[in-house]
Every structure is written in structure tokens, then in C-alpha cells.
Design a protein around this motif. Sequence first.
Motif, PDB file in Angstrom:
ATOM      1  N   MET A 141      39.557  30.460 -11.671  1.00 39.53           N
ATOM      2  CA  MET A 141      39.462  31.232 -12.789  1.00 39.53           C
ATOM      3  C   MET A 141      39.726  30.883 -14.533  1.00 39.53           C
ATOM      4  N   ILE A 142      40.355  30.250 -14.426  1.00 38.56           N
ATOM      5  CA  ILE A 142      40.303  30.329 -15.510  1.00 38.56           C
ATOM      6  C   ILE A 142      39.137  29.369 -16.333  1.00 38.56           C
ATOM      7  N   ASP A 143      38.775  27.924 -14.715  1.00 44.30           N
ATOM      8  CA  ASP A 143      37.284  27.625 -15.019  1.00 44.30           C
ATOM      9  C   ASP A 143      36.214  27.791 -15.140  1.00 44.30           C
ATOM     10  N   GLU A 144      36.093  28.872 -14.880  1.00 46.43           N
ATOM     11  CA  GLU A 144      35.069  29.388 -14.891  1.00 46.43           C
ATOM     12  C   GLU A 144      35.242  30.404 -16.294  1.00 46.43           C
ATOM     13  N   ILE A 145      35.547  31.058 -16.900  1.00 43.89           N
ATOM     14  CA  ILE A 145      35.765  31.516 -17.988  1.00 43.89           C
ATOM     15  C   ILE A 145      35.230  30.538 -18.910  1.00 43.89           C
ATOM     16  N   TRP A 176      32.125  29.643 -25.542  1.00 41.45           N
ATOM     17  CA  TRP A 176      33.154  30.160 -26.170  1.00 41.45           C
ATOM     18  C   TRP A 176      34.043  30.935 -26.915  1.00 41.45           C
ATOM     19  N   VAL A 177      33.117  32.290 -27.592  1.00 44.87           N
ATOM     20  CA  VAL A 177      33.391  33.181 -28.438  1.00 44.87           C
ATOM     21  C   VAL A 177      33.786  34.066 -27.287  1.00 44.87           C
ATOM     22  N   TRP A 178      32.897  34.105 -26.009  1.00 42.00           N
ATOM     23  CA  TRP A 178      33.197  35.320 -24.900  1.00 42.00           C
ATOM     24  C   TRP A 178      34.314  34.479 -23.779  1.00 42.00           C
ATOM     25  N   ALA A 179      34.791  33.433 -24.055  1.00 40.62           N
ATOM     26  CA  ALA A 179      36.040  32.848 -23.058  1.00 40.62           C
ATOM     27  C   ALA A 179      36.937  33.687 -23.860  1.00 40.62           C
ATOM     28  N   LEU A 221      39.532  35.860 -22.620  1.00 39.60           N
ATOM     29  CA  LEU A 221      41.708  35.982 -22.760  1.00 39.60           C
ATOM     30  C   LEU A 221      42.181  36.815 -23.868  1.00 39.60           C
ATOM     31  N   PHE A 222      42.071  36.873 -24.848  1.00 42.16           N
ATOM     32  CA  PHE A 222      42.515  37.975 -25.553  1.00 42.16           C
ATOM     33  C   PHE A 222      42.602  38.999 -25.445  1.00 42.16           C
ATOM     34  N   VAL A 223      42.028  39.511 -23.997  1.00 44.40           N
ATOM     35  CA  VAL A 223      41.586  41.409 -24.309  1.00 44.40           C
ATOM     36  C   VAL A 223      42.785  41.165 -23.255  1.00 44.40           C
ATOM     37  N   ILE A 224      42.624  40.438 -22.047  1.00 48.65           N
ATOM     38  CA  ILE A 224      43.479  40.110 -21.284  1.00 48.65           C
ATOM     39  C   ILE A 224      45.438  39.765 -21.392  1.00 48.65           C
ATOM     40  N   VAL A 225      45.647  39.083 -21.993  1.00 50.94           N
ATOM     41  CA  VAL A 225      46.789  39.121 -22.365  1.00 50.94           C
ATOM     42  C   VAL A 225      47.120  40.043 -23.486  1.00 50.94           C
ATOM     43  N   LEU A 226      46.293  41.158 -24.223  1.00 50.94           N
ATOM     44  CA  LEU A 226      46.498  42.457 -24.948  1.00 50.94           C
ATOM     45  C   LEU A 226      47.160  43.635 -24.030  1.00 50.94           C
ATOM     46  N   LEU A 227      46.775  43.300 -22.919  1.00 50.71           N
ATOM     47  CA  LEU A 227      46.549  44.572 -21.549  1.00 50.71           C
ATOM     48  C   LEU A 227      47.626  44.092 -20.180  1.00 50.71           C
TER      49      LEU A 227
END
Length: 155
Positions: free
Chosen positions: A1-5, A10-13, A17-23
Motif C-alpha cells: 500500500m505504501i508503494d502505491e501511495i 507528493w502533496v496527495w501522498a 498519510l497525514f489524515v490516516i495518522v490523525l484518524l
Amino acid sequence: MIDEIRSWPWVWAWLTLFVIVLLRAGATYGIGRLVAAGALRRREPSDRLAAATERVERWGPPVVTLSFLTVGAQTVVNLAAGLARMGWFRYLLGLVPGAAVWATIWTTLGAGLFTAARRTGADHTEALVLIGVVVVVVVTVGVVAARRRRDTLES
């Protein structure tokens, strides 16, 4: 999954990841708050718990932020912040910069190192064992120091 992201711009990746870790971290904190609320309904908090809650409220945000520089400690720290009933706003003061640091590391250096290690066939077992040993040593030193401090104050 991380390879796909990482294949995304870069900004979207980074934002993903920022939103994932916030949640994820916010949910872990919320679970800690729920557990603490249930435990405290049964009885009044002890003086010791009240003092610990005050310390977490005071020093918690930097600890929350720094936990995102480690592997595995984020969950423990976020849960502890919830269990100690750290205020939501103060928790966010640590969570937001911590999530930004984590997302930046994983969209740049961290994911590259992880991918390189995986491609070379490196076994992650040794790294996980080393991290586990470091965590156990740090916790043990902290517990021993706290007990010595408490014993000194009681004497």
C-alpha cells in the motif's frame, strides 16, 4: 500500500498519510478516554491519578509529538494520553505536528528506506527486537527512577 501511495504526487501522498495518522491516533486517544471515563465512574480518582493527569496535561503535547519519531510508541503514547484524560485541545497541540512529521518522514526518507530494506531481503525481525528492547529498557529505567524518587520523598 505504501508503494502505491508513494507513486501519487507528493502533496496527495502526504495529505493522505497525514489524515490516516490523525484518524488512527485520534481513535486510539478516544479509546483511552472511553476506558478512563468508565473506570472513573466507579470511583473518585486517587491523588496519584490526579497528579499524573496534571503532569500529562502539562507535558503531554511534546511527548505526543515526539512519539511519532518512533516505531510502535505512537499507539502507547496516544492511548496513555486518553487514559490520563489529556484535554482534547492540548492533545491536538501534540497530535497535529506529530502527524505532520510522520507523514513527511514516510513520504520521503522513511518509505524509501523501508522499500530498500525490503528489496535487499532484510529481515525486519532484528529491527523489531531491537526496538522492543529499547522500549523495555526505557520503561524500566523510568519505573525504577519513579520508585526511587517516591521512596526518597517518603523517607
